[in-house]
Design an enzyme around this catalytic site. Structure first.
Site, PDB file in Angstrom:
ATOM      1  N   LYS A  23       0.843  -1.206   0.000  1.00  0.00           N
ATOM      2  CA  LYS A  23       0.000   0.000   0.000  1.00  0.00           C
ATOM      3  C   LYS A  23       0.879   1.257   0.000  1.00  0.00           C
ATOM      4  O   LYS A  23       0.676   2.165  -0.799  1.00  0.00           O
ATOM      5  CB  LYS A  23      -0.922   0.021   1.239  1.00  0.00           C
ATOM      6  CG  LYS A  23      -1.835  -1.189   1.350  1.00  0.00           C
ATOM      7  CD  LYS A  23      -2.733  -1.125   2.581  1.00  0.00           C
ATOM      8  CE  LYS A  23      -2.004  -1.169   3.920  1.00  0.00           C
ATOM      9  NZ  LYS A  23      -1.277  -2.444   4.187  1.00  0.00           N
ATOM     10  N   ARG A  98     -10.132   0.874   8.320  1.00  0.00           N
ATOM     11  CA  ARG A  98      -9.676  -0.450   8.741  1.00  0.00           C
ATOM     12  C   ARG A  98     -10.722  -1.194   9.549  1.00  0.00           C
ATOM     13  O   ARG A  98     -10.512  -2.355   9.889  1.00  0.00           O
ATOM     14  CB  ARG A  98      -8.450  -0.274   9.614  1.00  0.00           C
ATOM     15  CG  ARG A  98      -7.221  -0.914   8.980  1.00  0.00           C
ATOM     16  CD  ARG A  98      -6.053  -0.328   9.656  1.00  0.00           C
ATOM     17  NE  ARG A  98      -4.918  -1.141   9.693  1.00  0.00           N
ATOM     18  CZ  ARG A  98      -3.758  -0.776   9.142  1.00  0.00           C
ATOM     19  NH1 ARG A  98      -3.667   0.315   8.435  1.00  0.00           N
ATOM     20  NH2 ARG A  98      -2.710  -1.521   9.287  1.00  0.00           N
ATOM     21  N   ARG A 137      11.804  -4.926   5.462  1.00  0.00           N
ATOM     22  CA  ARG A 137      11.557  -3.527   5.100  1.00  0.00           C
ATOM     23  C   ARG A 137      12.495  -2.560   5.839  1.00  0.00           C
ATOM     24  O   ARG A 137      12.798  -2.737   7.006  1.00  0.00           O
ATOM     25  CB  ARG A 137      10.115  -3.154   5.426  1.00  0.00           C
ATOM     26  CG  ARG A 137       9.887  -1.649   5.300  1.00  0.00           C
ATOM     27  CD  ARG A 137       8.470  -1.204   5.462  1.00  0.00           C
ATOM     28  NE  ARG A 137       7.735  -1.939   6.459  1.00  0.00           N
ATOM     29  CZ  ARG A 137       6.407  -2.025   6.458  1.00  0.00           C
ATOM     30  NH1 ARG A 137       5.714  -1.461   5.494  1.00  0.00           N
ATOM     31  NH2 ARG A 137       5.796  -2.685   7.397  1.00  0.00           N
ATOM     32  N   ARG A 171      10.938  -0.459  11.458  1.00  0.00           N
ATOM     33  CA  ARG A 171       9.795  -0.222  12.337  1.00  0.00           C
ATOM     34  C   ARG A 171       9.754  -1.214  13.494  1.00  0.00           C
ATOM     35  O   ARG A 171      10.084  -2.390  13.318  1.00  0.00           O
ATOM     36  CB  ARG A 171       8.495  -0.348  11.521  1.00  0.00           C
ATOM     37  CG  ARG A 171       8.120   0.946  10.854  1.00  0.00           C
ATOM     38  CD  ARG A 171       7.013   0.820   9.855  1.00  0.00           C
ATOM     39  NE  ARG A 171       5.860   0.030  10.271  1.00  0.00           N
ATOM     40  CZ  ARG A 171       4.793  -0.157   9.512  1.00  0.00           C
ATOM     41  NH1 ARG A 171       4.731   0.403   8.298  1.00  0.00           N
ATOM     42  NH2 ARG A 171       3.790  -0.899   9.923  1.00  0.00           N
ATOM     43  N   ARG A 182      -0.814  -8.745  13.044  1.00  0.00           N
ATOM     44  CA  ARG A 182      -1.365  -7.718  12.140  1.00  0.00           C
ATOM     45  C   ARG A 182      -2.172  -8.368  11.012  1.00  0.00           C
ATOM     46  O   ARG A 182      -3.205  -7.846  10.588  1.00  0.00           O
ATOM     47  CB  ARG A 182      -0.230  -6.852  11.583  1.00  0.00           C
ATOM     48  CG  ARG A 182       0.290  -5.852  12.622  1.00  0.00           C
ATOM     49  CD  ARG A 182       1.699  -5.359  12.345  1.00  0.00           C
ATOM     50  NE  ARG A 182       1.859  -4.716  11.058  1.00  0.00           N
ATOM     51  CZ  ARG A 182       3.043  -4.497  10.474  1.00  0.00           C
ATOM     52  NH1 ARG A 182       4.170  -4.861  11.088  1.00  0.00           N
ATOM     53  NH2 ARG A 182       3.103  -3.912   9.307  1.00  0.00           N
TER      54      ARG A 182
HETATM   55  P1  AP5 Z   1       4.878  -1.596   1.947  1.00  0.00           P
HETATM   56  O1  AP5 Z   1       4.537  -0.843   0.721  1.00  0.00           O
HETATM   57  O2  AP5 Z   1       5.543  -0.858   3.048  1.00  0.00           O
HETATM   58  O3  AP5 Z   1       3.579  -2.395   2.452  1.00  0.00           O
HETATM   59  P2  AP5 Z   1       2.279  -1.870   3.173  1.00  0.00           P
HETATM   60  O4  AP5 Z   1       1.096  -2.542   2.556  1.00  0.00           O
HETATM   61  O5  AP5 Z   1       2.259  -0.375   3.229  1.00  0.00           O
HETATM   62  O6  AP5 Z   1       2.538  -2.539   4.586  1.00  0.00           O
HETATM   63  P3  AP5 Z   1       2.466  -1.970   6.044  1.00  0.00           P
HETATM   64  O7  AP5 Z   1       3.199  -2.977   6.883  1.00  0.00           O
HETATM   65  O8  AP5 Z   1       2.951  -0.543   6.134  1.00  0.00           O
HETATM   66  O9  AP5 Z   1       0.946  -2.040   6.312  1.00  0.00           O
HETATM   67  P4  AP5 Z   1       0.247  -2.059   7.632  1.00  0.00           P
HETATM   68  O10 AP5 Z   1      -1.128  -1.871   7.156  1.00  0.00           O
HETATM   69  O11 AP5 Z   1       0.497  -3.209   8.511  1.00  0.00           O
HETATM   70  O12 AP5 Z   1       0.954  -0.815   8.414  1.00  0.00           O
HETATM   71  P5  AP5 Z   1       0.420   0.613   8.824  1.00  0.00           P
HETATM   72  O13 AP5 Z   1       1.584   1.505   8.902  1.00  0.00           O
HETATM   73  O14 AP5 Z   1      -0.756   1.020   8.006  1.00  0.00           O
HETATM   74  O15 AP5 Z   1       5.781  -2.850   1.529  1.00  0.00           O
HETATM   75  C1  AP5 Z   1       6.341  -3.706   2.514  1.00  0.00           C
HETATM   76  C2  AP5 Z   1       7.748  -4.142   2.078  1.00  0.00           C
HETATM   77  O16 AP5 Z   1       7.630  -4.956   0.923  1.00  0.00           O
HETATM   78  C3  AP5 Z   1       8.667  -2.967   1.692  1.00  0.00           C
HETATM   79  O17 AP5 Z   1       9.974  -3.280   2.097  1.00  0.00           O
HETATM   80  C4  AP5 Z   1       8.582  -2.910   0.151  1.00  0.00           C
HETATM   81  O18 AP5 Z   1       9.771  -2.418  -0.430  1.00  0.00           O
HETATM   82  C5  AP5 Z   1       8.329  -4.376  -0.197  1.00  0.00           C
HETATM   83  N1  AP5 Z   1       7.448  -4.546  -1.349  1.00  0.00           N
HETATM   84  C6  AP5 Z   1       6.347  -3.811  -1.681  1.00  0.00           C
HETATM   85  N2  AP5 Z   1       5.783  -4.292  -2.805  1.00  0.00           N
HETATM   86  C7  AP5 Z   1       6.538  -5.364  -3.191  1.00  0.00           C
HETATM   87  C8  AP5 Z   1       6.469  -6.278  -4.286  1.00  0.00           C
HETATM   88  N3  AP5 Z   1       5.494  -6.187  -5.210  1.00  0.00           N
HETATM   89  N4  AP5 Z   1       7.400  -7.248  -4.356  1.00  0.00           N
HETATM   90  C9  AP5 Z   1       8.393  -7.340  -3.409  1.00  0.00           C
HETATM   91  N5  AP5 Z   1       8.516  -6.504  -2.363  1.00  0.00           N
HETATM   92  C10 AP5 Z   1       7.607  -5.515  -2.260  1.00  0.00           C
HETATM   93  O19 AP5 Z   1      -0.158   0.316  10.285  1.00  0.00           O
HETATM   94  C11 AP5 Z   1       0.692  -0.003  11.362  1.00  0.00           C
HETATM   95  C12 AP5 Z   1      -0.130  -0.087  12.639  1.00  0.00           C
HETATM   96  O20 AP5 Z   1      -0.745   1.190  12.906  1.00  0.00           O
HETATM   97  C13 AP5 Z   1      -1.306  -1.083  12.607  1.00  0.00           C
HETATM   98  O21 AP5 Z   1      -0.880  -2.395  12.950  1.00  0.00           O
HETATM   99  C14 AP5 Z   1      -2.245  -0.466  13.650  1.00  0.00           C
HETATM  100  O22 AP5 Z   1      -1.807  -0.750  14.964  1.00  0.00           O
HETATM  101  C15 AP5 Z   1      -2.066   1.026  13.433  1.00  0.00           C
HETATM  102  N6  AP5 Z   1      -3.015   1.620  12.464  1.00  0.00           N
HETATM  103  C16 AP5 Z   1      -2.722   2.205  11.267  1.00  0.00           C
HETATM  104  N7  AP5 Z   1      -3.846   2.627  10.666  1.00  0.00           N
HETATM  105  C17 AP5 Z   1      -4.872   2.307  11.488  1.00  0.00           C
HETATM  106  C18 AP5 Z   1      -6.280   2.463  11.400  1.00  0.00           C
HETATM  107  N8  AP5 Z   1      -6.865   3.044  10.331  1.00  0.00           N
HETATM  108  N9  AP5 Z   1      -7.059   1.986  12.418  1.00  0.00           N
HETATM  109  C19 AP5 Z   1      -6.485   1.400  13.515  1.00  0.00           C
HETATM  110  N10 AP5 Z   1      -5.155   1.212  13.658  1.00  0.00           N
HETATM  111  C20 AP5 Z   1      -4.352   1.658  12.642  1.00  0.00           C
END
Ligand code: AP5
Length: 228
Positions: A23, A98, A137, A171, A182
Site C-alpha cells: 500500500k 480499517r 523492510r 519499524r 497484524r
Molecule cells: P509496503 O509498501 O511498506 O507495504 P504496506 O502494505 O504499506 O505494509 P504496512 O506494513 O505498512 O501495512 P500495515 O497496514 O500493517 O501498516 P500501517 O503503517 O498502516 O511494503 C512492505 C515491504 O515490501 C517494503 O519493504 C517494500 O519495499 C516491499 N514490497 C512492496 N511491494 C513489493 C512487491 N510487489 N514485491 C516485493 N517486495 C515488495 O499500520 C501499522 C499499525 O498502525 C497497525 O498495525 C495499527 O496498529 C495502526 N493503524 C494504522 N492505521 C490504522 C487504522 N486506520 N485503524 C487502527 N489502527 C491503525
C-alpha cells in the site's frame, strides 16, 4: 479523479490490503501520477508516537502488539491532517479505513472537506509471503522512501538513494510475531470492507504479487478506467 476542489469531488483513492501488500510503496508511486497526496494513518500514528502526544502514547503499545488503534484516536488524527491545505487536491488513503466504524465515518468526514471516494483498490497477495516482505523492510528516516533487503535494496548499504544519504530505519512492529498478529487483525476487521466498497460499485482488485513497477502500471490503469 481530478484536482477540482470547488465542490465535492471524487478525488479519494482507498488502498486496501494486508501488511506488506505494498500500500505504502504503491501510494508513493501513484502520488505524482494522479496528483494526489498519500495519507497513511500508520505514518500519522508513528509521528504521534515520536512526538509523544496523548494519542501517540495511547497508540504505541497497541501498535507494538499488532492490534488496531481505537477508532476515536485514528479519526482524530485523520481529521487533523485533512485540515491542512496540501490535501485539498485529493488523497490516497493508505491503511484507512480499517474497521466498519471507520468506513461508516469516512463519507461524512470526507464530505466536510469537499471530497468523496472515487475508487477503492484491494491489493491481493499471498499471506505467506507477507512476513518476508515486512521483515525485510527499511525506510529512509528523512524522506520516507521505502526499501527492502532483498526486493528493493538501496545502492549503498543503509543509505537512501533518493535523498542521497538519509539513514534507513526499521519499524518496531516489523517482526515475524507482530506481523502475524497484524495479518489476523486485517482478516478479522479490515478484509470485510472489501464488500463494503464492492457494494458501492467502486471496488477493483489488483494482483500485488508481481514486481513493483508492474503493479504500479496495473493500478494506474484500473484507477483511470474507473474514472473515465
Ligand atoms: P509496503 O509498501 O511498506 O507495504 P504496506 O502494505 O504499506 O505494509 P504496512 O506494513 O505498512 O501495512 P500495515 O497496514 O500493517 O501498516 P500501517 O503503517 O498502516 O511494503 C512492505 C515491504 O515490501 C517494503 O519493504 C517494500 O519495499 C516491499 N514490497 C512492496 N511491494 C513489493 C512487491 N510487489 N514485491 C516485493 N517486495 C515488495 O499500520 C501499522 C499499525 O498502525 C497497525 O498495525 C495499527 O496498529 C495502526 N493503524 C494504522 N492505521 C490504522 C487504522 N486506520 N485503524 C487502527 N489502527 C491503525
Amino acid at each position: 479523479m481530478g484536482a477540482d476542489t470547488t465542490t465535492t469531488a471524487s478525488n479519494v483513492l482507498v488502498l486496501l490490503g494486508p501488511p506488506g501488500a505494498g500500500k505504502g510503496t504503491q501510494a508513493r508511486l501513484l502520488e505524482e501520477q494522479l496528483g494526489l497526496v498519500q495519507l497513511s494513518t500508520g505514518d500519522l500514528l508513528r509521528a504521534a508516537v515520536r512526538d509523544g502526544t496523548a494519542a501517540g502514547l495511547a497508540a504505541d503499545k497497541v501498535m507494538k502488539a499488532g492490534d488496531l488503534v481505537s477508532d476515536a484516536i485514528v479519526m482524530e488524527i485523520l481529521e487533523e491532517r485533512l485540515e491542512q491545505s496540501d490535501v485539498a487536491r485529493g488523497v490516497i488513503l493508505d491503511g484507512f479505513p480499517r474497521t466498519s466504524a471507520q468506513a461508516e465515518a469516512l463519507d461524512a468526514l470526507l464530505a466536510r472537506h469537499g471530497m468523496s471516494v472515487g475508487a477503492a483498490v484491494a491489493l491481493t497477495v499471498d499471506d505467506n509471503a507477507m512476513v518476508e516482505r515486512v521483515s525485510g523492510r527499511a525506510t529512509c528516516a528523512i524522506c520516507g522512501e521505502g526499501y527492502h533487503d532483498q526486493f528493493k535494496p538501496p545502492a549503498k548499504p543503509d543509505t537512501c538513494d533518493v535523498c542521497d544519504g538519509g539513514p534507513l530505519t526499521r519499524r518496531a512492529d516489523d517482526n515475524a510475531q507482530t506481523v502475524i498478529a497484524r495479518l489476523q487483525a486485517y482478516h478479522a476487521q479490515t478484509a470485510p470492507l472489501i464488500d463494503h466498497f464492492e457494494n458501492r460499485g467502486v471496488l477493483r482488485r489488483v494482483d500485488a504479487m508481481g514486481p513493483i513497477p508492474e503493479i504500479a502500471g496495473s493500478l494506474g490503469n484500473v484507477v483511470k478506467a474507473l474514472n473515465s
